[in-house]
Design a protein around this motif. Structure first.
Motif, PDB file in Angstrom:
ATOM      1  N   LEU A 307       0.640   4.553 -10.086  1.00  0.00           N
ATOM      2  CA  LEU A 307       1.201   5.358  -9.002  1.00  0.00           C
ATOM      3  C   LEU A 307       0.737   4.991  -7.596  1.00  0.00           C
ATOM      4  O   LEU A 307       1.430   5.308  -6.624  1.00  0.00           O
ATOM      5  CB  LEU A 307       0.897   6.844  -9.259  1.00  0.00           C
ATOM      6  N   ASP A 308      -0.417   4.359  -7.452  1.00  0.00           N
ATOM      7  CA  ASP A 308      -0.919   4.081  -6.106  1.00  0.00           C
ATOM      8  C   ASP A 308       0.024   3.218  -5.264  1.00  0.00           C
ATOM      9  O   ASP A 308       0.177   3.471  -4.063  1.00  0.00           O
ATOM     10  CB  ASP A 308      -2.304   3.425  -6.178  1.00  0.00           C
ATOM     11  N   PRO A 309       0.685   2.192  -5.837  1.00  0.00           N
ATOM     12  CA  PRO A 309       1.623   1.439  -4.993  1.00  0.00           C
ATOM     13  C   PRO A 309       2.752   2.315  -4.440  1.00  0.00           C
ATOM     14  O   PRO A 309       3.175   2.118  -3.292  1.00  0.00           O
ATOM     15  CB  PRO A 309       2.158   0.363  -5.945  1.00  0.00           C
ATOM     16  N   ALA A 310       3.222   3.272  -5.226  1.00  0.00           N
ATOM     17  CA  ALA A 310       4.271   4.174  -4.739  1.00  0.00           C
ATOM     18  C   ALA A 310       3.733   5.082  -3.641  1.00  0.00           C
ATOM     19  O   ALA A 310       4.421   5.322  -2.630  1.00  0.00           O
ATOM     20  CB  ALA A 310       4.825   5.001  -5.896  1.00  0.00           C
ATOM     21  N   ILE A 311       2.524   5.602  -3.819  1.00  0.00           N
ATOM     22  CA  ILE A 311       1.917   6.452  -2.791  1.00  0.00           C
ATOM     23  C   ILE A 311       1.809   5.682  -1.476  1.00  0.00           C
ATOM     24  O   ILE A 311       2.178   6.188  -0.395  1.00  0.00           O
ATOM     25  CB  ILE A 311       0.524   6.935  -3.245  1.00  0.00           C
ATOM     26  N   GLU A 312       1.309   4.473  -1.537  1.00  0.00           N
ATOM     27  CA  GLU A 312       1.170   3.648  -0.341  1.00  0.00           C
ATOM     28  C   GLU A 312       2.524   3.427   0.322  1.00  0.00           C
ATOM     29  O   GLU A 312       2.660   3.519   1.549  1.00  0.00           O
ATOM     30  CB  GLU A 312       0.539   2.312  -0.722  1.00  0.00           C
ATOM     31  N   PHE A 313       3.545   3.139  -0.491  1.00  0.00           N
ATOM     32  CA  PHE A 313       4.884   2.883   0.028  1.00  0.00           C
ATOM     33  C   PHE A 313       5.458   4.135   0.692  1.00  0.00           C
ATOM     34  O   PHE A 313       6.019   4.079   1.791  1.00  0.00           O
ATOM     35  CB  PHE A 313       5.773   2.418  -1.122  1.00  0.00           C
ATOM     36  N   PHE A 314       5.299   5.281   0.041  1.00  0.00           N
ATOM     37  CA  PHE A 314       5.817   6.529   0.605  1.00  0.00           C
ATOM     38  C   PHE A 314       5.050   6.938   1.857  1.00  0.00           C
ATOM     39  O   PHE A 314       5.631   7.506   2.799  1.00  0.00           O
ATOM     40  CB  PHE A 314       5.768   7.641  -0.434  1.00  0.00           C
ATOM     41  N   ASP A 315       3.750   6.677   1.887  1.00  0.00           N
ATOM     42  CA  ASP A 315       2.980   7.003   3.088  1.00  0.00           C
ATOM     43  C   ASP A 315       3.560   6.287   4.313  1.00  0.00           C
ATOM     44  O   ASP A 315       3.608   6.846   5.415  1.00  0.00           O
ATOM     45  CB  ASP A 315       1.513   6.606   2.909  1.00  0.00           C
ATOM     46  N   VAL A 316       4.016   5.054   4.116  1.00  0.00           N
ATOM     47  CA  VAL A 316       4.581   4.295   5.225  1.00  0.00           C
ATOM     48  C   VAL A 316       5.996   4.763   5.547  1.00  0.00           C
ATOM     49  O   VAL A 316       6.331   5.040   6.712  1.00  0.00           O
ATOM     50  CB  VAL A 316       4.571   2.788   4.912  1.00  0.00           C
ATOM     51  N   PHE A 317       6.856   4.897   4.536  1.00  0.00           N
ATOM     52  CA  PHE A 317       8.281   5.105   4.803  1.00  0.00           C
ATOM     53  C   PHE A 317       8.716   6.565   4.778  1.00  0.00           C
ATOM     54  O   PHE A 317       9.821   6.885   5.232  1.00  0.00           O
ATOM     55  CB  PHE A 317       9.110   4.276   3.831  1.00  0.00           C
ATOM     56  N   LEU A 318       7.894   7.456   4.249  1.00  0.00           N
ATOM     57  CA  LEU A 318       8.214   8.887   4.329  1.00  0.00           C
ATOM     58  C   LEU A 318       7.386   9.584   5.402  1.00  0.00           C
ATOM     59  O   LEU A 318       7.871  10.512   6.051  1.00  0.00           O
ATOM     60  CB  LEU A 318       7.992   9.566   2.975  1.00  0.00           C
ATOM     61  N   ARG A 319       6.137   9.142   5.565  1.00  0.00           N
ATOM     62  CA  ARG A 319       5.249   9.793   6.535  1.00  0.00           C
ATOM     63  C   ARG A 319       5.116   9.008   7.843  1.00  0.00           C
ATOM     64  O   ARG A 319       4.613   9.534   8.826  1.00  0.00           O
ATOM     65  CB  ARG A 319       3.857   9.975   5.926  1.00  0.00           C
ATOM     66  N   GLY A 320       5.528   7.756   7.820  1.00  0.00           N
ATOM     67  CA  GLY A 320       5.461   6.969   9.042  1.00  0.00           C
ATOM     68  C   GLY A 320       4.101   6.402   9.365  1.00  0.00           C
ATOM     69  O   GLY A 320       3.833   6.061  10.528  1.00  0.00           O
ATOM     70  N   GLU A 321       3.222   6.276   8.365  1.00  0.00           N
ATOM     71  CA  GLU A 321       1.914   5.683   8.624  1.00  0.00           C
ATOM     72  C   GLU A 321       2.067   4.218   9.037  1.00  0.00           C
ATOM     73  O   GLU A 321       2.915   3.499   8.511  1.00  0.00           O
ATOM     74  CB  GLU A 321       1.018   5.796   7.392  1.00  0.00           C
ATOM     75  N   GLN A 322       1.265   3.786   9.963  1.00  0.00           N
ATOM     76  CA  GLN A 322       1.322   2.419  10.468  1.00  0.00           C
ATOM     77  C   GLN A 322       0.440   1.523   9.600  1.00  0.00           C
ATOM     78  O   GLN A 322      -0.755   1.394   9.819  1.00  0.00           O
ATOM     79  CB  GLN A 322       0.869   2.386  11.931  1.00  0.00           C
ATOM     80  N   LYS A 323       1.059   0.932   8.604  1.00  0.00           N
ATOM     81  CA  LYS A 323       0.330   0.039   7.703  1.00  0.00           C
ATOM     82  C   LYS A 323       1.278  -1.064   7.268  1.00  0.00           C
ATOM     83  O   LYS A 323       2.447  -0.806   6.964  1.00  0.00           O
ATOM     84  CB  LYS A 323      -0.188   0.799   6.484  1.00  0.00           C
ATOM     85  N   GLU A 324       0.776  -2.279   7.242  1.00  0.00           N
ATOM     86  CA  GLU A 324       1.587  -3.414   6.823  1.00  0.00           C
ATOM     87  C   GLU A 324       1.534  -3.555   5.313  1.00  0.00           C
ATOM     88  O   GLU A 324       0.449  -3.630   4.715  1.00  0.00           O
ATOM     89  CB  GLU A 324       1.070  -4.695   7.481  1.00  0.00           C
ATOM     90  N   ILE A 325       2.696  -3.575   4.680  1.00  0.00           N
ATOM     91  CA  ILE A 325       2.783  -3.777   3.235  1.00  0.00           C
ATOM     92  C   ILE A 325       3.332  -5.178   2.985  1.00  0.00           C
ATOM     93  O   ILE A 325       4.380  -5.536   3.535  1.00  0.00           O
ATOM     94  CB  ILE A 325       3.702  -2.727   2.581  1.00  0.00           C
ATOM     95  N   PRO A 326       2.642  -5.989   2.192  1.00  0.00           N
ATOM     96  CA  PRO A 326       3.159  -7.340   1.915  1.00  0.00           C
ATOM     97  C   PRO A 326       4.543  -7.284   1.282  1.00  0.00           C
ATOM     98  O   PRO A 326       4.851  -6.387   0.490  1.00  0.00           O
ATOM     99  CB  PRO A 326       2.130  -7.921   0.941  1.00  0.00           C
TER     100      PRO A 326
END
Length: 555
Positions: A307-326
């Protein structure tokens, strides 16, 4: 013959969830569980999962998944699809998922706990329901994480007009509507794959349960084209950021790689695609783990990996966190290191093609190591074998969806006279495979159709042989000489020093795939079988692997 059928109904609603009966546009109500995050109630992003396997059941352990998401501040919504478990409506594969997904998204955004931003997550069929919802272009869907799935998931293989080849029919193709999509419950029963005709056993099953499966009847004997996406192809809808998890040993991976090829043809979707290429099978067993895995109810040890990859992805695209995902993350199996490797494209830009050529027709039908697998083409020769559906090459695992739970040593199959075997010289230094693998060949048969199964194996110094990649094709009216290309999928795999590549070729893999009866009849209606003589021209056969330059992938 007495047929044993075990019926599993819905599990108890989790105490952490509240169930709602959500009305669709035609009045049918779908059972929907809402799991709120801890703390004061306030609007926030939502993760939606729509599945046919019981939102409350042990198999998909949604309460445990929901607890993981809600602990990180997301509201989790889990829904039984139409006609399954607690939901109303007709039980029918695929056709209602697009607009039911749209209507569920509409319901979510009108709830006080929603801020109007929704992501979707899930495996297999509940990966397909994400694509179905995306096809409608609903404004609330801002990101999705379809795992081990595909828009063509479960699609019956039918040759396109003018084509002589198509995918081989998997046994699960027609069995799935008889177990998961027969009615509201889950039905467990077994077909005797050696007793023909197979369709007669299906009628015995209908008699035993007292009802028919609408999905099976639409597909048998010849499939009606179901409108999976009545709003149009998802790839013609507005692009949504998508994290695609594809397993190296997932038996459904060909459908997801097909989606990837479609995505890269669509610029807007290509800009929004992220790949997670993992050393897993369909049931999420990992090549790198031997502990209790994700579906073991007594252990949550694998949930972070899951689940962690999904959490990271949602944090960026649902919450707008500024993080670069490869753009691409991948694992190199057999390296001993499960760490993620990152690239901007797949296959890696530095990869190149390396060709191998089978040789030694006479030795290929003998015991391992059989013929050779060389870097240069050999002399013109033809290898032959007999396909007999009454004695097919056995599938190496009992459950193809959980391949890595067994991860079998396949060396014994090389001793069969209906399996051709070609083994390369052991490598002196690591050989890293990273990308697609394909087989081009010229084949023939005295039968009306021919299946060609190709398996690429890792042969260890002790003689054990384990699967790296595989592919298969059905050829209609192959005749004396028919060119064919077999896609063996993609892999990230290290062949360690002292190990060797092995290519095996056969015409059956049963019961995972329904064997060709040799008569040209429908595989589920054939009552008898006839052996067929198969052949392949070795000098015109080439196995192409994608490899990395020496030392490119770190240990």
């Amino acid at each position: 013959m007495t047929l044993s059928v075990r019926r599993t109904g819905p599990g108890p609603i989790a105490p952490t969830a509240t169930q709602f009966m959500v009305r669709m546009r035609d009045g049918v109500r779908l059972a929907t569980d809402v799991y709120p995050p801890p703390g004061p109630a306030r609007p926030g992003p939502v993760v939606l999962t729509r599945l046919p396997y019981d939102k409350c059941g042990e198999y998909t352990f949604m309460p445990r998944v929901a607890a993981y998401f809600t602990a990180r501040g997301y509201t989790m919504v889990v829904q039984d699809v139409r006609g399954k478990f607690r939901s109303e409506g007709e039980t029918l594969l695929f056709v209602n998922e697009a607009y039911d997904g749209y209507d569920t998204l509409d319901w979510i955004v009108n709830q006080p706990w929603s801020d109007g931003v929704v992501g979707m997550w899930g495996d297999s069929y509940y990966g397909f329901t994400q694509w179905a919802a995306a096809s409608t272009g609903h404004r609330a869907l801002r990101a999705m994480v379809p795992r081990v799935t595909g828009t063509r998931l479960g699609e019956l293989p039918v040759p396109a007009p003018g084509q002589r080849t198509h995918d081989v029919e998997m046994s699960v193709h027609r069995f799935y509507p008889l177990s998961m999509f027969h009615d509201r419950d889950m039905l467990d029963w077994e077909i005797d794959w050696t007793r023909r005709p197979l369709a007669a056993q299906v009628e015995e099953f209908f008699a035993a349960v007292g009802s028919r499966s609408a999905s099976y009847d639409l597909w048998f004997p010849y499939p009606v084209s179901l409108r999976r996406f009545p709003a149009g192809s998802p790839f013609d809808a507005p692009a949504v950021p998508v994290l695609m998890t594809i397993g190296w040993w997932d038996n459904c991976a060909p459908w997801q790689w097909s989606d990837h090829r479609e995505i890269i043809r669509k610029p807007a979707w290509a800009r929004n695609e992220y790949l997670l290429l993992e050393a897993i099978d369909h049931e999420n067993h990992s090549h790198f783990e031997r502990d209790p895995l994700v579906r073991a109810a007594e252990s949550d040890a694998a949930l972070p990996r899951y689940l962690d990859p999904a959490i990271e992805f949602f944090d960026v695209f649902l919450r707008g966190e500024q993080k670069e995902i490869p753009r691409v993350r991948w694992q190199l199996a057999a390296s001993g290191d499960p760490a993620w490797r990152s690239d901007s494209v797949w296959p890696p830009a530095t990869s190149y093609q390396k060709a191998f050529h089978p040789a030694g027709a006479q030795a290929a039908v003998g015991d391992a190591p059989g013929g050779s697998l060389d870097l240069e083409p050999g002399r013109a020769e033809t290898a032959t074998w007999t396909h007999d559906a009454a004695d097919p090459v056995p599938s190496p695992v009992g459950d193809a969806f959980a391949f890595l739970a067994e991860y079998p040593d396949e060396r014994a199959l090389a001793g069969r006279p209906d399996v051709l075997v070609f083994t390369a010289a052991p490598v002196g230094e690591p050989l890293d495979l990273a990308g697609p693998i394909g087989l081009d060949a010229v084949i023939g048969s005295d039968g009306p159709e021919m299946d060609l199964f190709a398996r690429l194996l890792d042969v260890a110094p002790d003689g054990s042989a384990r699967l790296i990649a595989r592919g298969q094709q059905t050829i209609i009216e192959p005749g004396d000489a028919c060119p064919v290309t077999v896609d063996l999928g993609h892999t990230g795999y290290r062949l360690n020093p002292g190990h060797a590549l092995r290519l095996t070729l056969a015409s059956s893999d049963a019961p995972e795939f329904v064997p060709a009866p040799g008569t040209g009849e429908h595989r589920w209606l054939a009552a008898k079988t006839i052996p067929n003589r198969q052949r392949i021209r070795l000098a015109e056969t080439r196995l192409t692997c994608t490899v990395l330059p020496r030392g490119e992938a770190p240990s």
